[in-house]
Design an enzyme around this catalytic site. Sequence first.
Site, short mmCIF file in Angstrom:
data_model
loop_
_atom_site.label_atom_id
_atom_site.label_comp_id
_atom_site.label_asym_id
_atom_site.label_seq_id
_atom_site.Cartn_x
_atom_site.Cartn_y
_atom_site.Cartn_z
N CYS A 35 0.81 -1.23 0.00
CA CYS A 35 0.00 0.00 0.00
C CYS A 35 0.84 1.27 0.00
O CYS A 35 0.31 2.36 -0.16
CB CYS A 35 -0.92 0.02 1.21
SG CYS A 35 0.02 0.00 2.74
N CYS A 104 -1.02 -5.44 6.56
CA CYS A 104 -0.75 -4.29 7.42
C CYS A 104 -0.02 -4.71 8.68
O CYS A 104 0.71 -3.93 9.28
CB CYS A 104 -2.03 -3.59 7.82
SG CYS A 104 -3.14 -3.30 6.44
FE1 FES Z 1 -1.25 0.27 4.38
FE2 FES Z 1 -2.68 -1.00 6.10
S1 FES Z 1 -3.31 -0.31 4.15
S2 FES Z 1 -0.64 -0.47 6.26
#
Ligand code: FES
Length: 126
Positions: A35, A104
């Site tokens: 992400c 995450c």
């Molecule tokens: Fe990036 Fe959770 S979406 S750390």
Amino acid sequence: MFQYNEKVMEHFANPRNVGEIPNADGIGEVGNPVCGDMMTFYIKVKDGKLDDVKFKTFGCGAAIAVSSMVSEMAKGMTLEQAMQLSNKDVAEQLGGLPENKLHCSNLGADALHKAIENYREKHKEI
Ligand code: FES
């Protein structure tokens, strides 16, 4: 659609140990390739144990909850114990994370391990 459990929500709403440690003994920074979020851990070491652990993140709610839990679990551990702390342990301690948020949970423990490696680098016996 996924849901966070109460424990995750509680850590997200009241994250422990957020911030920076001035003159930290070790700093570890990781980026999440999935992400692009960032996580930094700061540690203070005393007598081979983690005396203080703090973190700062540009991460999502799950990353915040995970890091809060990592910081709580790691405090007081020896460096060896903290190196053994896995992303899975943390997710379990939080009562589980939604499947699509498991990536995450990698940020917290990875950044902590990097901070310990950074400490060890700096304190290598010559
Ligand atoms: Fe990036 Fe959770 S979406 S750390």
